[in-house]
Design a protein around this motif. Structure first.
Motif, PDB file in Angstrom:
ATOM      1  N   ASP A   3       0.829  -1.213   0.000  1.00 39.71           N
ATOM      2  CA  ASP A   3       0.000   0.000   0.000  1.00 39.71           C
ATOM      3  C   ASP A   3       0.858   1.255   0.000  1.00 39.71           C
ATOM      4  O   ASP A   3       0.552   2.220  -0.689  1.00 39.71           O
ATOM      5  CB  ASP A   3      -0.936   0.013   1.217  1.00 39.71           C
ATOM      6  CG  ASP A   3      -2.035  -1.035   1.109  1.00 39.71           C
ATOM      7  OD1 ASP A   3      -2.348  -1.448  -0.022  1.00 39.71           O
ATOM      8  OD2 ASP A   3      -2.558  -1.431   2.161  1.00 39.71           O
ATOM      9  N   GLN A   4       1.937   1.269   0.800  1.00 39.46           N
ATOM     10  CA  GLN A   4       2.828   2.431   0.825  1.00 39.46           C
ATOM     11  C   GLN A   4       3.484   2.636  -0.527  1.00 39.46           C
ATOM     12  O   GLN A   4       3.597   3.757  -1.001  1.00 39.46           O
ATOM     13  CB  GLN A   4       3.907   2.259   1.895  1.00 39.46           C
ATOM     14  CG  GLN A   4       3.420   2.511   3.290  1.00 39.46           C
ATOM     15  CD  GLN A   4       4.548   2.392   4.300  1.00 39.46           C
ATOM     16  OE1 GLN A   4       5.487   1.638   4.114  1.00 39.46           O
ATOM     17  NE2 GLN A   4       4.433   3.144   5.380  1.00 39.46           N
ATOM     18  N   THR A   5       3.906   1.569  -1.158  1.00 39.51           N
ATOM     19  CA  THR A   5       4.522   1.672  -2.479  1.00 39.51           C
ATOM     20  C   THR A   5       3.526   2.229  -3.472  1.00 39.51           C
ATOM     21  O   THR A   5       3.852   3.093  -4.279  1.00 39.51           O
ATOM     22  CB  THR A   5       5.035   0.288  -2.943  1.00 39.51           C
ATOM     23  OG1 THR A   5       5.930  -0.213  -1.952  1.00 39.51           O
ATOM     24  CG2 THR A   5       5.734   0.392  -4.284  1.00 39.51           C
ATOM     25  N   ASP A   7       0.942   4.200  -2.797  1.00 39.42           N
ATOM     26  CA  ASP A   7       0.745   5.610  -2.477  1.00 39.42           C
ATOM     27  C   ASP A   7       1.867   6.460  -3.051  1.00 39.42           C
ATOM     28  O   ASP A   7       1.632   7.528  -3.599  1.00 39.42           O
ATOM     29  CB  ASP A   7       0.668   5.832  -0.959  1.00 39.42           C
ATOM     30  CG  ASP A   7      -0.651   5.341  -0.372  1.00 39.42           C
ATOM     31  OD1 ASP A   7      -1.589   5.106  -1.156  1.00 39.42           O
ATOM     32  OD2 ASP A   7      -0.720   5.200   0.854  1.00 39.42           O
ATOM     33  N   MET A   8       3.102   5.990  -2.928  1.00 40.33           N
ATOM     34  CA  MET A   8       4.238   6.740  -3.447  1.00 40.33           C
ATOM     35  C   MET A   8       4.146   6.878  -4.957  1.00 40.33           C
ATOM     36  O   MET A   8       4.493   7.900  -5.518  1.00 40.33           O
ATOM     37  CB  MET A   8       5.556   6.068  -3.064  1.00 40.33           C
ATOM     38  CG  MET A   8       5.845   6.113  -1.589  1.00 40.33           C
ATOM     39  SD  MET A   8       5.979   7.804  -0.991  1.00 40.33           S
ATOM     40  CE  MET A   8       6.633   7.506   0.611  1.00 40.33           C
ATOM     41  N   GLN A  12       2.224  10.745  -3.685  1.00 39.33           N
ATOM     42  CA  GLN A  12       2.144  11.125  -2.286  1.00 39.33           C
ATOM     43  C   GLN A  12       3.515  10.995  -1.636  1.00 39.33           C
ATOM     44  O   GLN A  12       4.300  10.113  -1.989  1.00 39.33           O
ATOM     45  CB  GLN A  12       1.127  10.273  -1.550  1.00 39.33           C
ATOM     46  CG  GLN A  12      -0.286  10.518  -2.036  1.00 39.33           C
ATOM     47  CD  GLN A  12      -1.297   9.712  -1.241  1.00 39.33           C
ATOM     48  OE1 GLN A  12      -0.939   8.947  -0.351  1.00 39.33           O
ATOM     49  NE2 GLN A  12      -2.560   9.881  -1.557  1.00 39.33           N
ATOM     50  N   VAL A  13       3.779  11.877  -0.681  1.00 44.04           N
ATOM     51  CA  VAL A  13       5.050  11.873   0.032  1.00 44.04           C
ATOM     52  C   VAL A  13       4.774  11.635   1.506  1.00 44.04           C
ATOM     53  O   VAL A  13       3.904  12.274   2.093  1.00 44.04           O
ATOM     54  CB  VAL A  13       5.789  13.228  -0.150  1.00 44.04           C
ATOM     55  CG1 VAL A  13       7.056  13.265   0.667  1.00 44.04           C
ATOM     56  CG2 VAL A  13       6.066  13.485  -1.617  1.00 44.04           C
ATOM     57  N   GLU A  14       5.512  10.738   2.096  1.00 48.20           N
ATOM     58  CA  GLU A  14       5.407  10.511   3.535  1.00 48.20           C
ATOM     59  C   GLU A  14       6.219  11.587   4.238  1.00 48.20           C
ATOM     60  O   GLU A  14       7.376  11.831   3.891  1.00 48.20           O
ATOM     61  CB  GLU A  14       5.944   9.127   3.878  1.00 48.20           C
ATOM     62  CG  GLU A  14       5.793   8.781   5.343  1.00 48.20           C
ATOM     63  CD  GLU A  14       6.276   7.377   5.663  1.00 48.20           C
ATOM     64  OE1 GLU A  14       6.682   7.168   6.820  1.00 48.20           O
ATOM     65  OE2 GLU A  14       6.257   6.525   4.773  1.00 48.20           O
ATOM     66  N   ILE A  15       5.619  12.234   5.218  1.00 48.75           N
ATOM     67  CA  ILE A  15       6.283  13.310   5.955  1.00 48.75           C
ATOM     68  C   ILE A  15       6.565  12.826   7.370  1.00 48.75           C
ATOM     69  O   ILE A  15       5.665  12.357   8.060  1.00 48.75           O
ATOM     70  CB  ILE A  15       5.417  14.584   5.989  1.00 48.75           C
ATOM     71  CG1 ILE A  15       5.187  15.072   4.561  1.00 48.75           C
ATOM     72  CG2 ILE A  15       6.072  15.657   6.851  1.00 48.75           C
ATOM     73  CD1 ILE A  15       4.198  16.210   4.453  1.00 48.75           C
ATOM     74  N   GLU A  16       7.812  12.970   7.787  1.00 51.65           N
ATOM     75  CA  GLU A  16       8.226  12.565   9.127  1.00 51.65           C
ATOM     76  C   GLU A  16       8.399  13.811   9.989  1.00 51.65           C
ATOM     77  O   GLU A  16       8.999  14.788   9.549  1.00 51.65           O
ATOM     78  CB  GLU A  16       9.546  11.810   9.058  1.00 51.65           C
ATOM     79  CG  GLU A  16      10.054  11.368  10.413  1.00 51.65           C
ATOM     80  CD  GLU A  16      11.385  10.643  10.328  1.00 51.65           C
ATOM     81  OE1 GLU A  16      12.036  10.530  11.379  1.00 51.65           O
ATOM     82  OE2 GLU A  16      11.771  10.231   9.228  1.00 51.65           O
TER      83      GLU A  16
END
Length: 106
Positions: A3-5, A7-8, A12-16
Motif C-alpha cells: 500500500d505504501q509503495t 501511495d508513493m 504522495q510523500v510521507e512526511i516525518e
C-alpha cells in the motif's frame, strides 16, 4: 508495504516529524528579507526584561514557495476568523533592539 509503495507511485510523500521538532518553537516576531532568488524568514523570540532577543529559526524559501506560504496562511487566517471571530492586530510594531540579520524589506 504494498500500500505504501502504491501511495508513493500516486505522487504522495510521507512526511516525518522528528521528535525534537514535535513540540514546536515559540516565536513572537518575524523579520522578513529577500533577494532576487530567496526569501529569508527569521523567527525571533522576544522576552520582556531580557536584553537580547534570539533568532530561534531561520527559514529560507524560494519566491514561489514564499507566495504559496502567504496564500496558505491567508486562507488559514480566514478560516480561523470564521470560526473564532476577528483577530485583533496592532499594525504599530516597534522593534526596540539592534537586529543583526538581513535588513527587513517586507
Amino acid at each position: 508495504m504494498a500500500d505504501q509503495t502504491q501511495d508513493m507511485k500516486q505522487g504522495q510523500v510521507e512526511i516525518e516529524l522528528p521528535e525534537e521538532e514535535a513540540t514546536g518553537t515559540y516565536s513572537n516576531l518575524v523579520m522578513i528579507s529577500h533577494s532576487a532568488s530567496e526569501f529569508i524568514l527569521d523567527f525571533i523570540s522576544v522576552m520582556p526584561g531580557r536584553p537580547k532577543a534570539k533568532v530561534v529559526k531561520r527559514m529560507v524559501l524560494t519566491p514561489d514557495h514564499a507566495k504559496r506560504l502567504a496564500n496558505a496562511l491567508s486562507e488559514n487566517i480566514r478560516r480561523f476568523e470564521n470560526e473564532n471571530g476577528p483577530i485583533s492586530s496592532d499594525d504599530q510594531v516597534d522593534v526596540p533592539f539592534n537586529y543583526r540579520g538581513p535588513t527587513p524589506e517586507a
